[in-house]
Design an enzyme around this catalytic site. Structure first.
Site, PDB file in Angstrom:
ATOM      1  N   GLU A 205      51.922  42.942  33.849  1.00 16.82           N
ATOM      2  CA  GLU A 205      51.265  41.723  33.369  1.00 16.82           C
ATOM      3  C   GLU A 205      52.143  40.963  32.376  1.00 16.82           C
ATOM      4  O   GLU A 205      51.653  40.080  31.664  1.00 16.82           O
ATOM      5  CB  GLU A 205      49.921  42.067  32.735  1.00 16.82           C
ATOM      6  CG  GLU A 205      48.963  42.689  33.725  1.00 16.82           C
ATOM      7  CD  GLU A 205      47.538  42.791  33.210  1.00 16.82           C
ATOM      8  OE1 GLU A 205      47.247  42.386  32.076  1.00 16.82           O
ATOM      9  OE2 GLU A 205      46.700  43.295  33.961  1.00 16.82           O
ATOM     10  N   LYS A 337      35.234  40.112  35.996  1.00 22.82           N
ATOM     11  CA  LYS A 337      36.341  39.937  36.942  1.00 22.82           C
ATOM     12  C   LYS A 337      35.716  39.531  38.272  1.00 22.82           C
ATOM     13  O   LYS A 337      34.955  40.304  38.867  1.00 22.82           O
ATOM     14  CB  LYS A 337      37.086  41.257  37.137  1.00 22.82           C
ATOM     15  CG  LYS A 337      37.921  41.716  35.944  1.00 22.82           C
ATOM     16  CD  LYS A 337      38.385  43.139  36.190  1.00 22.82           C
ATOM     17  CE  LYS A 337      39.507  43.562  35.283  1.00 22.82           C
ATOM     18  NZ  LYS A 337      39.752  45.024  35.385  1.00 22.82           N
TER      19      LYS A 337
HETATM   20  C1  2PG Z   1      42.047  45.709  33.439  1.00 23.87           C
HETATM   21  C2  2PG Z   1      42.930  44.908  34.373  1.00 23.87           C
HETATM   22  C3  2PG Z   1      43.686  43.820  33.674  1.00 23.87           C
HETATM   23  P1  2PG Z   1      43.612  45.884  36.675  1.00 23.87           P
HETATM   24  O1  2PG Z   1      41.967  46.937  33.547  1.00 23.87           O
HETATM   25  O2  2PG Z   1      41.352  45.134  32.616  1.00 23.87           O
HETATM   26  O3  2PG Z   1      44.482  44.306  32.606  1.00 23.87           O
HETATM   27  O4  2PG Z   1      43.796  45.729  35.094  1.00 23.87           O
HETATM   28  O5  2PG Z   1      43.593  44.521  37.230  1.00 23.87           O
HETATM   29  O6  2PG Z   1      44.783  46.706  37.142  1.00 23.87           O
HETATM   30  O7  2PG Z   1      42.319  46.596  36.867  1.00 23.87           O
HETATM   31 MG    MG Z   2      40.345  47.043  31.932  1.00 26.74          MG
END
Ligand code: 2PG
Ligand code: MG
Length: 435
Positions: A205, A337
């Site tokens: 990231e 998300k």
């Molecule tokens: C998280 C995300 C972003 P990933 O765990 O919050 O940092 O990671 O998209 O790999 O789940």
């Molecule tokens: Mg996370």
């Protein structure tokens, strides 16, 4: 009607890790178009929408031709003629068509790309920027950003166990100022790593690669970077951690490989609490594994009055899981998300539930991203309070932060930075760390 869906199509393109991902295009009867790209996580929660991959040898098994075919076939047929302005109806059709609880059949990646593209097309038909289309005349706040300085965990070959070491500047007056301060911290951290002979590029990231001897060493370095940038840790700039504890919880024990240490849930909560006492930590995400609910409750009880406790893998952007956690007193903030939910409507429902519980909400990108900047507009349009899109480097991240600056500029005199107000209600401002 100008907003009837006349075509839906998809193609396989590439994400920020060089892996295939789904891009969807939607065309409306009035000529408006929408386009969106599915993001992808590396540290995924067990209960999130399924990222459908082709498997096999091609592209390491990460191909998305099946998801693309699902968009071009079944999904396109089901949405033909429906009204893009009715997002909940469109998303309901997608979910019903899939028929599984986690979008495993059509693929969460197919579904979220289409859902977002429909939303973009509806905004385009109105001739509005997406955030204005979503905020419907209200003037939302600009978010408190959480910005990564060091990567770790699944985003950095597990070089250290903590996944994200981020900073927050809640006392800034504007987003612009928060970015300026963060950019100083990011550069200072790089300089310190270089001086120590530890500079080894960046993680997934964009945060510096965590070339550290222990997890605590990473925390110490972050405090030094804040100081080296001329700021006061715990007053001007705070630390935010994503522990992503599900990643190292095995057989009932938390195993910090970098520290060669193992903890039972009780002692791991103690460990996290000791970090919160020693370091200026304002936010901790996933301090316990997704199914270790007692540890999540305990951490919230111990720290929740002065530290934001965020559920990610545990809550997976699911309204029912958020409501259940709130009832138990676990967490005081939800990470939102969109691809965990699989549709825009489901993600929004999760956010609204968290708000009803008087929690803070953080719209978040994934570790696998693209040039798609829709989540910035979602954040603003939904007035989410906080935004997390990775570090202050790499264009898939900077495209999003830069879009926020444009929105701030467009708001002009109406622009209001969420600052402390983006955090959970009632959080005491007592500086953590150094006690
Ligand atoms: C998280 C995300 C972003 P990933 O765990 O919050 O940092 O990671 O998209 O790999 O789940
Ligand atoms: Mg996370």
């Amino acid at each position: 009607m100008k907003t009837q869906i006349s075509s839906v199509s998809a193609r396989q393109i590439w994400d920020s890790r060089g892996r295939p991902t789904v891009e969807a295009d939607v065309l409306l009867s009035g000529g408006a178009r929408g386009r969106a790209i599915a993001p992808a996580g590396a540290s995924r929660g067990r209960y999130e929408a399924i990222d459908l991959r082709d498997g096999g040898d091609r592209f390491g098994g990460f191909g998305v031709e099946k998801s693309v075919a699902n968009v071009n076939g079944e999904i396109a047929r089901a949405l033909f003629g429906t009204n893009a302005a009715e997002q909940a109806d469109v998303d309901g059709r997608i979910t019903d068509l899939d028929g599984t609880p986690n979008l495993a059949r059509l693929g969460g990646n197919a579904c979220i790309a289409v859902s977002l593209a429909v939303m973009q097309a509806a905004a385009a038909a109105e001739g509005l920027p997406l955030w204005r289309h979503l905020s419907q005349g209200r003037v939302p706040r600009l978010p408190l950003p959480e910005i990564q300085i060091f990567g770790g965990g699944a985003h950095a070959g597990r070089r250290i166990d903590i996944q994200d070491l981020m900073v927050m500047v809640p006392g800034a007056d504007t987003v612009r100022e928060a970015f300026e301060i963060t950019s100083d911290v990011y550069r200072a951290a790089g300089r310190l790593m270089s001086d120590a002979g530890k500079l080894a590029g960046t993680a997934d990231e964009g945060g510096w690669w965590p070339n550290f001897s222990s997890n605590e060493n990473a925390l110490e370095m972050l405090v030094r970077a804040i100081e080296a940038a001329g700021r006061r840790p715990g007053e001007d700039v705070f630390i935010s951690l994503d522990i992503a504890a599900s990643e190292f919880f095995h057989d009932g024990r938390y195993k910090l490989a970098r520290d060669s240490a193992e903890f039972d849930p009780q002692s791991f909560v103690e460990k996290i609490s000791s970090w919160a006492r020693r370091f200026p930590i304002l936010s901790i995400e996933d301090p316990a594994a997704q199914d270790d609910v007692p540890a999540m409750i305990r951490t919230t009880q111990m720290l929740g009055s002065r530290v934001q406790i965020v559920g990610d893998d545990y809550l997976v952007t699911d309204s029912a899981r958020i409501a259940a956690a709130a009832k138990l007193g676990a967490c005081n903030a939800a990470l939102i998300k969109i691809n965990q939910a699989g549709t825009v409507t489901k993600a929004r429902r999760a956010l609204e539930t968290a708000k009803v519980e008087r929690w803070a909400t953080i719209v978040s990108a994934r570790s696998g991203e693209s040039e798609d900047i829709a989540i910035v507009h979602l954040y603003v349009g939904w007035d989410a309070g906080q935004l997390k899109v990775g570090s202050f480097a790499r264009s898939e991240r900077m495209a999003k932060w830069n879009e926020l600056l444009r929105i701030e500029e467009e708001m002009g005199a109406d622009a209001r930075f969420a600052g402390w107000g983006g955090l959970p209600e009632g959080l005491t401002r007592q500086p953590a760390g150094g006690a």
